[in-house]
Design an enzyme around this catalytic site. Sequence first.
Site, PDB file in Angstrom:
ATOM      1  N   HIS A   1       0.828  -1.314  -0.109  1.00 26.80           N
ATOM      2  CA  HIS A   1       0.112   0.004  -0.119  1.00 26.80           C
ATOM      3  C   HIS A   1       0.853   1.176  -0.051  1.00 26.80           C
ATOM      4  O   HIS A   1       0.547   2.199   0.671  1.00 26.80           O
ATOM      5  CB  HIS A   1      -1.009  -0.088   1.049  1.00 26.80           C
TER       6      HIS A   1
ATOM      7  N   ASN B   1     -10.168  -3.061   2.312  1.00 32.15           N
ATOM      8  CA  ASN B   1     -10.214  -2.874   0.912  1.00 32.15           C
ATOM      9  C   ASN B   1     -11.164  -2.697   0.213  1.00 32.15           C
ATOM     10  O   ASN B   1     -12.597  -2.776   0.783  1.00 32.15           O
ATOM     11  CB  ASN B   1      -9.364  -4.321   0.374  1.00 32.15           C
TER      12      ASN B   1
HETATM   13 FE1  HDD Z   1      -2.555  -4.903   5.493  1.00 33.49          FE
HETATM   14  C1  HDD Z   1      -1.328  -1.777   5.097  1.00 33.49           C
HETATM   15  C2  HDD Z   1      -5.578  -3.598   4.187  1.00 33.49           C
HETATM   16  C3  HDD Z   1      -3.916  -8.057   5.448  1.00 33.49           C
HETATM   17  C4  HDD Z   1       0.407  -6.110   6.818  1.00 33.49           C
HETATM   18  N1  HDD Z   1      -3.362  -3.113   4.968  1.00 33.49           N
HETATM   19  C5  HDD Z   1      -2.570  -1.770   4.699  1.00 33.49           C
HETATM   20  C6  HDD Z   1      -3.327  -1.132   4.222  1.00 33.49           C
HETATM   21  C7  HDD Z   1      -4.574  -1.461   3.978  1.00 33.49           C
HETATM   22  C8  HDD Z   1      -4.557  -2.891   4.392  1.00 33.49           C
HETATM   23  C9  HDD Z   1      -5.627  -0.672   3.547  1.00 33.49           C
HETATM   24  C10 HDD Z   1      -2.667   0.605   4.101  1.00 33.49           C
HETATM   25  C11 HDD Z   1      -3.019   1.247   5.341  1.00 33.49           C
HETATM   26  C12 HDD Z   1      -2.554   2.713   4.976  1.00 33.49           C
HETATM   27  O1  HDD Z   1      -3.158   3.363   4.233  1.00 33.49           O
HETATM   28  O2  HDD Z   1      -1.510   3.104   5.601  1.00 33.49           O
HETATM   29  N2  HDD Z   1      -3.988  -5.728   4.709  1.00 33.49           N
HETATM   30  C13 HDD Z   1      -5.445  -4.798   4.539  1.00 33.49           C
HETATM   31  C14 HDD Z   1      -6.500  -5.930   4.497  1.00 33.49           C
HETATM   32  C15 HDD Z   1      -6.043  -6.926   4.708  1.00 33.49           C
HETATM   33  C16 HDD Z   1      -4.638  -7.061   4.962  1.00 33.49           C
HETATM   34  C17 HDD Z   1      -7.936  -5.524   4.223  1.00 33.49           C
HETATM   35  C18 HDD Z   1      -6.719  -8.367   4.798  1.00 33.49           C
HETATM   36  C19 HDD Z   1      -8.038  -8.507   5.393  1.00 33.49           C
HETATM   37  N3  HDD Z   1      -1.848  -6.578   6.029  1.00 33.49           N
HETATM   38  C20 HDD Z   1      -2.619  -7.822   5.921  1.00 33.49           C
HETATM   39  C21 HDD Z   1      -2.064  -8.970   6.409  1.00 33.49           C
HETATM   40  C22 HDD Z   1      -0.590  -8.355   6.670  1.00 33.49           C
HETATM   41  C23 HDD Z   1      -0.632  -7.011   6.520  1.00 33.49           C
HETATM   42  C24 HDD Z   1      -2.459 -10.405   6.502  1.00 33.49           C
HETATM   43  C25 HDD Z   1       0.507  -8.997   7.498  1.00 33.49           C
HETATM   44  C26 HDD Z   1       0.478 -10.177   8.198  1.00 33.49           C
HETATM   45  N4  HDD Z   1      -0.518  -4.269   5.969  1.00 33.49           N
HETATM   46  C27 HDD Z   1       0.455  -4.951   6.559  1.00 33.49           C
HETATM   47  C28 HDD Z   1       1.570  -4.022   6.966  1.00 33.49           C
HETATM   48  C29 HDD Z   1       0.992  -2.528   6.124  1.00 33.49           C
HETATM   49  C30 HDD Z   1      -0.452  -2.640   5.760  1.00 33.49           C
HETATM   50  C31 HDD Z   1       2.840  -4.363   6.397  1.00 33.49           C
HETATM   51  C32 HDD Z   1       1.799  -1.846   5.420  1.00 33.49           C
HETATM   52  C33 HDD Z   1       1.974  -0.434   5.819  1.00 33.49           C
HETATM   53  C34 HDD Z   1       1.142  -0.557   7.171  1.00 33.49           C
HETATM   54  O3  HDD Z   1       0.865  -1.665   7.218  1.00 33.49           O
HETATM   55  O4  HDD Z   1       1.286   0.597   7.942  1.00 33.49           O
HETATM   56  O5  HDD Z   1       1.597  -4.006   8.294  1.00 33.49           O
END
Ligand code: HDD
Length: 715
Positions: free
Chosen positions: A85, A158
């Site tokens: 993202h 999402n």
């Molecule tokens: Fe995630 C960012 C949505 C599964 C680990 N995720 C992130 C963002 C969104 C989502 C919208 C952007 C937030 C922003 O604008 O700063 N992610 C989802 C959805 C998931 C999902 C709807 C499934 C239901 N994510 C998911 C899993 C993991 C992560 C299974 C790790 C185990 N997601 C992350 C992260 C991020 C992230 C690496 C990257 C930047 C942040 O968190 O702040 O931790």
Amino acid sequence: MNIFTLEGVSIKKQEKKGRKKIKDLKKNREYPEKKALTTDQGVKVSHTDDSLKVGVRGPTLLEDFHFREKITHFDHERIPERIVHARGTGVHGYFECYEDMSKYTRAKFLEKPGKITPVFVRFSTVAGFRGSADTARDVRGFATKFYTEEGNYDLVGNNIPVFFIQDAIKFPDFIHSVKPEPDTEIPQASSAHDTFYDFITSATETSNMLMWVLSDRGIPRSYRMMEGFSVNTFRFVNAEGKGRFIKFIWKPLLGVHSLVWDESHKLGGIDPDFHRSDLFDAIDNGDYPEYELYVQMVEEEDEHKFEFDILDPTKHWPEEVIKPMKIGKLVLNKNPDNFFAEVEQVAFCPGNVVPGIDFSNDPLLQGRLFSYIDTQLIRLGGPNFHEIPINRPLAPVHNHQRDGHHRMTINTGKTSYSPNSLGDNYPEPVPGEDGGYEHYMEKVEGKKIRDRSEKFKDHFSQASSFYNSMSPTEKEHIIKAFRFEVGKVESFEVRQKMVDQLAKIDLEMSQQVALGIGVKSPSEGVDSKESNNFPSFSMANTVKNTVKTRKVAILAENGFNYKELTAVKDALQQAGATPEVISRHMGTIKSDDGQEIEVDHSFISTSSVEYDALYIPGGRQSFNELKKQDRTFSFLNEAYEHCKAIAASGAGVDLLRDSNISGVSCANYESEIVDDKGVITTLNNIDWDDFTRLFIEAIAEHRHWEREEEMMYCI
Ligand code: HDD
């Protein structure tokens, strides 16, 4: 001595003098902030264009603290981008509660109709780097931070209701496969490559989400025109401690609309900031995007009554099976003042919940709870990222957390531990009935095991339902998307595996895909028509009742017909659309009766893919001028191919006849108005209300897919 004097001067006079002194001091202190250039230490800088040197041609001196500070700060201006993202944009707004939800949840922001909670929302794409194009085929993030009176609540969702994998332990594998390949760092912001499809075919739980992403939902027209889903299952818990499973859905009031695949490619080059500027401009113009919040609820006793496991994040809860309840509205009404400070530094976490909202044992959600805080530690440089203004709760914060990089709070006193007696045990935990967060007391029993429940092992039936629920046009688009995506895969084996996997979703679809990508056509497989049909899965069934904020290009040159152009332009504006006049040169053009109007764009500074619809007014001279220009026809042909509403009147209709548009009936002098496949034409001096009404209805429809049947050029 008079008690009202001090050293002979009256107290009143002294106070007056004191106030003046404070005022003078304040004035001086404000001066640097307002005007004077200073260092980060507040020291006024007298010169910033040359570094301090020994003579005009001599070496620069290390003692130039202003130079060193300026360069050091610059060297560290970039922070690591989000691992997923990374590309996104954000805006402020508010959430208004519609319903008293206290029967279901004790969350205070949902307790009273009319209650307003400030929010910050960030939209994003998943795979591309921070500088990638907005319109790439991808999932869109829809993350909302509610600054509630009980602390921050983050709904991190999402635009697609399901996820690729069932357990968070596979997230790094999945993301490694979709990101650019490690040896070449190609392709950017695209899943159309070997490693992604290798993963998809090796981990078939991805099948359902792949169908959603390769449908038109993967290329939204605008962040303002897409749904948002919590994806994971959460819980509502009321004041009596009763819990219910829930999922959230955001529905945009402007309807759900997509781009055309060819258009999204072109926009990636013409305007990589298409979604970002679309959102910014809408808010800047006062067209505030609005979405309604719905909740789907499942009673605990019904947990096992569905065909799917409600804890499985690769399964959608069809609206026909679990009816959503409308509970509030989101209004986005303020652009950020500083992109970095707000959009880049905002930090979401699905674990940021308030009393009344709790977690389920969805194994993807459980893993997410760990990942988000962990990632911010590096990205935002330490454990105090909650103190960055955009992340700060409005609710007061008191605890014993101390120190760390970039600590802002100046904690006073000696006690930073609990319990304590020296500090009167301040701050102390609050019982549940007074607003303290109490975790839902779910009874959990079991052996430690690395496995999944039986229903998780069904990877295909919802994917079949999804395909079965699509309109014929949507099915066609999915097939083309697969031909493009899998067609980019170099490994023959992976291409074949993908097609064989598709046969488990729908045999006919897999055969169609096979034909386009040079692999063996499967002979056995599933007929998706035998699976469930859920109309709510299809974008064809979402509302199409407004043209608000749609951009309409009006092509005109000197000698245009003023009456026709203004009749259409006024009607569009009244309906909330944004008409823009496009001509060879910017400046003004004159109508055939000498009236002048402003041109918004020249042909060279814009393109048909930046508009939702097209109108060509009459005027013989304007027609002659437009006809001479290639750009007129590329505009027109492309708008037609992209199935957009087109209108023409008077001599403007002749341009349609001269273009590539085939198979469309245009107006003649016998017919008043002709409406064929979203192309509205007239030659007569008619009642403009009817003409504009038909044009507006055609724009509200968004696309006229029936044209694709005769345009088989790309199949
Ligand atoms: Fe995630 C960012 C949505 C599964 C680990 N995720 C992130 C963002 C969104 C989502 C919208 C952007 C937030 C922003 O604008 O700063 N992610 C989802 C959805 C998931 C999902 C709807 C499934 C239901 N994510 C998911 C899993 C993991 C992560 C299974 C790790 C185990 N997601 C992350 C992260 C991020 C992230 C690496 C990257 C930047 C942040 O968190 O702040 O931790």
